[in-house]
Design a protein around this motif. Structure first.
Motif, short mmCIF file in Angstrom:
data_model
loop_
_atom_site.label_atom_id
_atom_site.label_comp_id
_atom_site.label_asym_id
_atom_site.label_seq_id
_atom_site.Cartn_x
_atom_site.Cartn_y
_atom_site.Cartn_z
N SER A 1 -4.50 -3.07 -5.00
CA SER A 1 -3.24 -3.69 -4.59
C SER A 1 -3.11 -3.69 -3.07
N ILE A 2 -3.52 -2.60 -2.42
CA ILE A 2 -3.47 -2.53 -0.96
C ILE A 2 -4.38 -3.58 -0.34
N LEU A 3 -5.56 -3.76 -0.91
CA LEU A 3 -6.50 -4.76 -0.40
C LEU A 3 -5.98 -6.18 -0.59
N THR B 1 -3.85 10.56 -0.89
CA THR B 1 -4.31 9.69 0.20
C THR B 1 -5.83 9.75 0.33
N ALA B 2 -6.42 10.91 0.06
CA ALA B 2 -7.88 11.03 0.13
C ALA B 2 -8.55 10.18 -0.95
N LEU B 3 -7.95 10.10 -2.14
CA LEU B 3 -8.51 9.26 -3.20
C LEU B 3 -8.49 7.79 -2.83
N ILE B 4 -7.48 7.38 -2.06
CA ILE B 4 -7.43 5.99 -1.60
C ILE B 4 -8.43 5.76 -0.47
N ARG B 5 -8.50 6.71 0.48
CA ARG B 5 -9.45 6.60 1.59
C ARG B 5 -10.89 6.53 1.07
N ARG B 6 -11.15 7.21 -0.01
CA ARG B 6 -12.49 7.19 -0.57
C ARG B 6 -12.90 5.79 -0.99
N ARG B 7 -11.92 4.97 -1.37
CA ARG B 7 -12.20 3.62 -1.84
C ARG B 7 -12.09 2.57 -0.75
N ILE B 8 -11.30 2.83 0.27
CA ILE B 8 -11.12 1.86 1.37
C ILE B 8 -11.53 2.55 2.67
N ARG B 9 -12.75 2.35 3.08
CA ARG B 9 -13.25 3.00 4.29
C ARG B 9 -13.15 2.04 5.46
N SER B 10 -11.94 1.71 5.77
CA SER B 10 -11.68 0.73 6.84
C SER B 10 -10.70 1.31 7.84
N PRO B 11 -10.94 1.11 9.13
CA PRO B 11 -9.98 1.58 10.14
C PRO B 11 -8.66 0.82 10.10
N LYS B 12 -8.63 -0.29 9.37
CA LYS B 12 -7.40 -1.08 9.28
C LYS B 12 -6.45 -0.55 8.20
N LEU B 13 -6.91 0.43 7.44
CA LEU B 13 -6.02 1.06 6.46
C LEU B 13 -5.12 2.06 7.18
N SER B 14 -3.83 1.82 7.10
CA SER B 14 -2.85 2.70 7.76
C SER B 14 -2.10 3.52 6.73
N MET B 15 -1.88 4.78 7.06
CA MET B 15 -1.10 5.68 6.22
C MET B 15 -0.10 6.40 7.11
N MET C 1 -2.73 -2.29 4.59
CA MET C 1 -3.77 -2.81 5.48
C MET C 1 -3.10 -3.54 6.63
N ASP C 2 -3.47 -3.18 7.84
CA ASP C 2 -2.83 -3.77 9.02
C ASP C 2 -2.98 -5.28 9.08
N ASP C 3 -4.14 -5.79 8.65
CA ASP C 3 -4.42 -7.21 8.80
C ASP C 3 -4.06 -8.02 7.56
N ARG C 4 -3.58 -7.39 6.51
CA ARG C 4 -3.29 -8.12 5.27
C ARG C 4 -1.83 -8.00 4.82
N ALA C 5 -1.21 -6.90 5.09
CA ALA C 5 0.19 -6.71 4.68
C ALA C 5 1.12 -7.51 5.59
N ASP C 6 2.25 -7.90 5.03
CA ASP C 6 3.27 -8.61 5.79
C ASP C 6 3.91 -7.64 6.79
N LYS C 7 3.67 -7.87 8.08
CA LYS C 7 4.15 -6.92 9.10
C LYS C 7 5.66 -6.81 9.11
N GLU C 8 6.35 -7.92 8.88
CA GLU C 8 7.81 -7.89 8.87
C GLU C 8 8.33 -7.08 7.69
N PHE C 9 7.67 -7.22 6.54
CA PHE C 9 8.08 -6.45 5.36
C PHE C 9 7.81 -4.96 5.57
N VAL C 10 6.66 -4.63 6.17
CA VAL C 10 6.35 -3.22 6.43
C VAL C 10 7.38 -2.61 7.37
#
Length: 471
Positions: A242-244, A151-165, A183-192
């Motif tokens: 892919s997350i972005l 998770t730290a390797l991903i956080r290093r690349r996406i420094r956004s508060p909208k990234l949820s783990m 990503m809270d604002d990009r992923a399909d909320k219903e699918f998540v």
């Protein structure tokens, strides 16, 4: 029996001694100490806690005076425990799970809550480049077996508060950590939401095969369709990209790879090298990979069809005919080589590194040259199957490579039995298997080809330049 711990230290110790079988398990350590004028006991797993950290913690607790000791456990946690990750727990099952996960748990006489201090250090290898997902240019780091580092390797690349783990637990016995990254604002909320419900409703004793066990529980339908519903990657940069793009990544503790979903066949065929080179080079690599994948599927069945109907071969291509004596039918030769290739691959995996090179030379000389001279195989058959074997490695996804292999074997058998009609039926069966496959989200496996989306299809087939944002 009470679900919460008692304020009496002796009562708590009796319960956890029996629960954790401290006398039997040599690696479950308990240490009696004192905090101010109160008795205390620490439980931890040997191997997860470093001696230096333990010394610092004990030194601090021994320095607390009775006058400094607050009556409320929350005040002690917030103001006096000099460590970043401290939780207050009172549920016995939750405390036992934390201890077995490597968390240091402190019980103090008179307090109704346990202090869970997360100072564990997992044994791990370096975050070097994975052997399977290598690139010619780009990052050289890869996932490891510890989910926190991943998770730290991903956080290093996406420094956004909208990234949820989000952390979940799966397995009544193993209680494996599973992390949903999106990503809270990009992923399909219903699918998540649906994905979380599927994971939380999984009823298994343990994830014995890590990600594969979880994948089979998440999507138990259509197991007979060989085309993969998930994309596996050991690269943090691929996962972050892919997350972005609005997809969801699943990380499982003890597994050095991420599951990307939902994915179509176009997503699975993409590789990191497509984006680490300029658009024209990336497009060339992508188109070449697609053409080679098509050839691995169609080459040997088409050649078998032409050998059964030599009058269809143009004069300029007569060199593809088998000129030597055939002691074994072509279909049998092709099928034997299909299995032999997998046998060589399994042998290579289990061969010690120091013997890989000499055994590869022996296999190339003996199995290749003498197999033809002995009359078992014709040289043309060996040539085409050698191309297929090498071309399969152009796909990063082993699952997709084996899906093409199964379809190729079906086409070979149908072509041998029904000639041109069998060849056509084999192509139709392959198209239907791909077209009727669904992603985990229930969408088309061929999107954006079906349903058609021209802009997205162009983007999947051709590498575009980065779209710069206007200020």
């Amino acid at each position: 029996m009470e679900k919460t711990i008692s304020t009496d230290l002796i009562e708590n110790m009796e319960y956890f001694h029996q629960k954790l079988k401290v006398d039997k398990n040599f690696d479950i350590i308990y240490k009696m100490t004192a905090v101010a004028d109160r008795g205390a006991c620490i439980y931890f797993i040997d191997g997860f806690i470093k001696d230096e950290i333990m010394e610092k913690i004990l030194e601090f607790f021994h320095s607390i005076t009775p006058e400094d000791l607050p009556e409320d456990s929350e005040d002690l946690s917030h103001d006096y425990i000099p460590y970043v990750e401290v939780d207050m727990l009172d549920d016995r099952e939750e405390i036992a799970k934390n201890i077995l996960s490597g968390v240091l748990c402190l019980f103090i006489d008179g307090y109704s809550k346990c202090f869970a201090i997360d100072c564990r250090t997992y044994p791990m290898r370096s975050v070097g480049e994975p052997d399977k997902d290598k690139v010619l240019r780009g990052s050289r780091d890869g996932f490891v077996e510890t989910v926190v580092f991943n998770t730290a390797l991903i956080r290093r690349r996406i420094r956004s508060p909208k990234l949820s783990m989000e952390m979940l637990n799966v397995g009544t016995t193993s209680k494996s950590d599973v992390v949903l990254c999106y990503m809270d604002d990009r992923a399909d909320k219903e699918f998540v939401r649906e994905l979380k419900e599927r994971i939380q409703s999984v009823k298994v004793d343990a994830l014995t095969m890590n990600q594969e066990s979880l994948a089979e529980c998440i999507y138990p339908r259509k197991w007979y369709n060989p085309f993969p519903k998930f994309k596996y990657t050991e690269r943090p940069d691929t996962t972050a990209a892919s997350i972005l793009e609005g997809q969801v990544a699943i990380l499982v503790d003890n597994s050095p790879a991420a599951i990307i979903l939902p994915v179509s066949i176009f997503d699975i065929m993409e590789e990191a090298d497509d984006f680490y080179f300029p658009p024209i080079t990336g497009t060339y690599l992508r188109v070449t990979r697609g053409m080679i994948a098509f050839l691995t599927l169609i080459l040997t069945p088409l050649w078998l069809l032409l050998m059964q109907n030599p009058e269809w071969i143009p004069k300029s291509f007569e060199f593809i005919k088998v000129t030597d004596t055939m002691n074994i039918p072509l279909l049998a030769q092709l099928l034997i080589l299909e299995f032999a290739i997998d046998g060589l691959r399994l042998a290579a995996i289990n061969t010690p590194n120091m013997l890989t090179t000499p055994l590869s030379v022996i296999a190339a000389l003996v199995v290749g040259e003498f197999a033809v001279k002995s009359g078992w195989f014709n040289s043309e058959t060996m040539l085409y199957m050698a191309f297929v074997a090498i071309a399969n490695y152009t796909q990063a996804s082993y699952e997709l490579g084996y899906a093409f292999k199964f379809m190729r074997i079906i086409m070979l058998i149908l072509t041998a039995l029904f000639n041109i009609y069998g060849f056509i039926i084999g192509i139709i069966v392959t198209i239907l298997v791909v077209a009727t496959n669904k992603t985990v989200a229930g969408r088309s496996y061929l999107y954006p080809l079906f349903p058609f989306n021209g802009k997205q299809l162009f983007r999947r087939l051709f590498r575009k330049r980065i779209d710069f944002q206007d200020e």
